[in-house]
Design an enzyme around this catalytic site. Structure first.
Site, PDB file in Angstrom:
ATOM      1  CD  GLU A  57      65.283 -30.685 -91.194  1.00  0.00           C
ATOM      2  OE1 GLU A  57      64.809 -29.767 -90.614  1.00  0.00           O
ATOM      3  OE2 GLU A  57      66.310 -30.486 -91.126  1.00  0.00           O
ATOM      4  CG  ASP A  64      68.754 -25.984 -95.768  1.00  0.00           C
ATOM      5  OD1 ASP A  64      69.480 -26.035 -94.768  1.00  0.00           O
ATOM      6  OD2 ASP A  64      67.566 -26.496 -95.675  1.00  0.00           O
TER       7      ASP A  64
HETATM    8  C1  FRU Z   1      66.990 -27.705 -92.869  1.00  0.00           C
HETATM    9  C2  FRU Z   1      65.968 -27.007 -92.753  1.00  0.00           C
HETATM   10  C3  FRU Z   1      64.684 -27.327 -93.645  1.00  0.00           C
HETATM   11  C4  FRU Z   1      63.963 -25.945 -93.472  1.00  0.00           C
HETATM   12  C5  FRU Z   1      65.120 -24.897 -93.423  1.00  0.00           C
HETATM   13  C6  FRU Z   1      64.783 -23.861 -92.655  1.00  0.00           C
HETATM   14  O1  FRU Z   1      68.293 -27.369 -92.437  1.00  0.00           O
HETATM   15  O2  FRU Z   1      65.603 -27.189 -91.474  1.00  0.00           O
HETATM   16  O3  FRU Z   1      64.004 -28.500 -93.293  1.00  0.00           O
HETATM   17  O4  FRU Z   1      63.257 -25.710 -94.693  1.00  0.00           O
HETATM   18  O5  FRU Z   1      66.250 -25.486 -92.846  1.00  0.00           O
HETATM   19  O6  FRU Z   1      65.545 -22.726 -92.482  1.00  0.00           O
END
Ligand code: FRU
Length: 511
Positions: free
Chosen positions: A221, A45
């Site tokens: 998320e 992300d």
């Molecule tokens: C989304 C996610 C978020 C988390 C991060 C961990 O892709 O799962 O919810 O904070 O990636 O890498």
């Protein structure tokens, strides 16, 4: 490059060679020309997107030690134009907790008290994920040197909710009307968004909870909440939410959005957010965890986001090396009214035009059944932008086919029988997965019988903007060789090419 930079590069090549790792050349197979990728290792992300002192900061979920998900830290890259990105060192390495997703803002009024000079603090909010038991709490860190080094707040964690397992991804913004900081984050497994407020960034109070609503088939998320002006007056708030697991349109992860009002405490969706009624941000497979930049000055006035161009279903296995993970192009957001409701519209940021080279303009023509090669466009190579208007044949598919290597064919077109634009990456390719080899559709009405597509093709991705940006299809592609030909194609007679311009896209600069 300076002498010092050359020495540093030479030294790092020697170190990498000694460790048996391959040094990045940025000319590797599948390396995008104009999409951000880390030089090496894993990225997911976008995090901490903030504009400050003429610089766009892009932090990102990063494993500095491997090309799969793990050891989550914040990587860091900077740009003055959203096009050319310089990757800096790891900004926040994992500690006892992994540094999961979050956001960053500039504390111009020093509400937090972290700055002791005139230079405001850059304040980051992230989820600390404890790898031992999966517990998640919200943490704060601040930087007084433009995001290069970070001090952890000694009152961490700032929000702790024992018993709520997956509780993460704080996105913080300034709410001018109530003069307070607002944070949105997810109760992932319950498919809810919690909204917190604060005066000083350290103490937070839960103001309301939104959801479940829309798509609830998988964990929620990376939420974002932002205001967009409406053409002709007024504004609305958009709440975007990633949904992972097997829930999305392409049977993997995807992003939905809600449009409504927000008074500083509570978000209310215009349509009541009924469960099962889903509004997609993107109709492709590879658009996830988008985040908007904070701090873009009012004179600019744009709301811009970027997303991780991957799908959680296959992200760890895509055949790239020595990196894995790329970002989409940055997109400007707008709301338009259609049929009595507001729709989110995305447009590539105008700065991307600075990469356009060697334009080819194709004459209007009828499109014969079968394929007709566009030799001048083929010569532009595998990174190009196309602006195409088609009058599709009523009997079948009309579009473009990109042939690569020995057996890969990427089709982008309009199927008039069902009124949909599609991207088809099912034919051939270097990533042999059933879940990957699919065709993705978006419903698009014709305007005066014409479909206009803006296509951004890169060495391992394609983004298609249709219906003035109200429908976007973003897909990663992994062709089995270089681009061999671009052709017009139709499965029936009667289609017409109305106009077509294409540009070779130069590669981004990285320093
Ligand atoms: C989304 C996610 C978020 C988390 C991060 C961990 O892709 O799962 O919810 O904070 O990636 O890498």
């Amino acid at each position: 490059m300076s002498v010092w930079a050359r020495c540093a590069l030479a030294l790092s090549l020697v170190v990498l060679a000694a460790c048996g790792q391959r040094a990045p050349t940025f000319e590797e197979r599948f390396r995008p020309a104009y999409h951000f990728t880390p030089a090496r290792n894993w990225m997911n992300d976008p995090n901490g997107l903030v504009y400050h002192n003429g610089v766009y900061h892009l932090f990102f979920q990063h494993n500095p030690r491997g090309d799969r998900w793990g050891n989550l830290s914040w990587g860091h890259a900077v740009s003055r134009d959203l096009v050319n990105w310089r990757e800096l060192g790891v900004a926040m390495p994992e500690r006892d907790v992994m540094i999961f997703s979050g956001s960053a803002v500039i504390d111009a009024a020093n509400a937090s008290g972290f700055s002791s000079s005139n230079a405001p603090a850059m304040v980051a909010f992230y989820t600390g994920h404890d790898p031992r038991d999966g517990a998640e709490s919200q943490y704060l860190a601040y930087s007084l040197d433009e995001g290069r080094s970070w001090t952890q707040y000694d009152g961490n964690p700032i929000i702790e909710r024992p018993g709520i397992g997956q509780f993460r991804d704080p996105k913080v913004f300034w709410h001018a009307a109530t003069q307070r900081w607002v944070m949105v984050l997810v109760h992932s497994g319950e498919q809810r968004i919690a909204i917190y407020t604060s005066d000083n960034m350290r103490a937070w109070r839960e103001a309301s909870v939104f959801g479940p609503g829309g798509l609830t088939g998988g964990p929620w998320e990376t939420p974002d909440l932002f205001e967009l002006p409406i053409e002709g007056g007024g504004s609305r708030w958009v709440l975007s939410v990633g949904v992972t697991g097997q829930a999305g349109l392409s049977a993997g992860s995807g992003v939905q959005y809600f449009v409504g009002t927000f008074d500083g405490e509570r978000f209310i969706a215009d349509d009541g957010a009924p469960v099962g009624v889903v509004r997609w941000v993107d109709y492709g497979s590879d658009f996830y965890a988008p985040q908007t930049w904070s701090g873009i000055p009012a004179e600019d006035g744009r709301r811009i986001w970027i997303a991780w161009m991957a799908n959680t279903r296959h992200a760890e296995d895509v055949p790239t090396s020595p990196w894995r993970g790329m970002m989409t192009i940055p997109r400007e957001l707008r709301l338009v009214e259609r049929g009595g409701r507001y729709e989110l519209v995305q447009a590539p940021v105008r700065e991307l035009e600075s990469l356009r080279r060697d334009v080819v303009v194709q004459e209007a023509a009828t499109i014969a059944e079968g394929e007709s090669a566009l030799t001048a466009i083929t010569a532009l190579g595998g990174a190009m932008e196309l602006d195409v208007a088609l009058r599709p044949a009523s009997t079948g598919e009309t579009g473009l086919v990109f042939a690569y290597g020995t057996e890969t064919r990427l089709r982008i077109g309009y199927d008039a029988r069902i009124g949909h634009v599609f991207v088809d990456r099912s034919e051939g390719g270097a990533f042999d997965r059933d879940s990957f080899r699919r065709r993705h559709y978006a419903p698009v009405p014709l305007e005066g019988g014409v479909a206009r597509l803006r296509i951004f093709l890169d060495h391992s991705s394609v983004e298609v903007f249709a219906d003035d940006g109200a429908r976007v299809i973003s897909d990663a592609i992994f062709p089995d060789g270089g681009l061999r030909s671009v052709s017009l194609y139709a499965t029936g007679a009667g289609g017409e090419l109305v106009s077509l311009s294409a540009w070779r896209m130069a590669a981004m600069e990285r320093d």
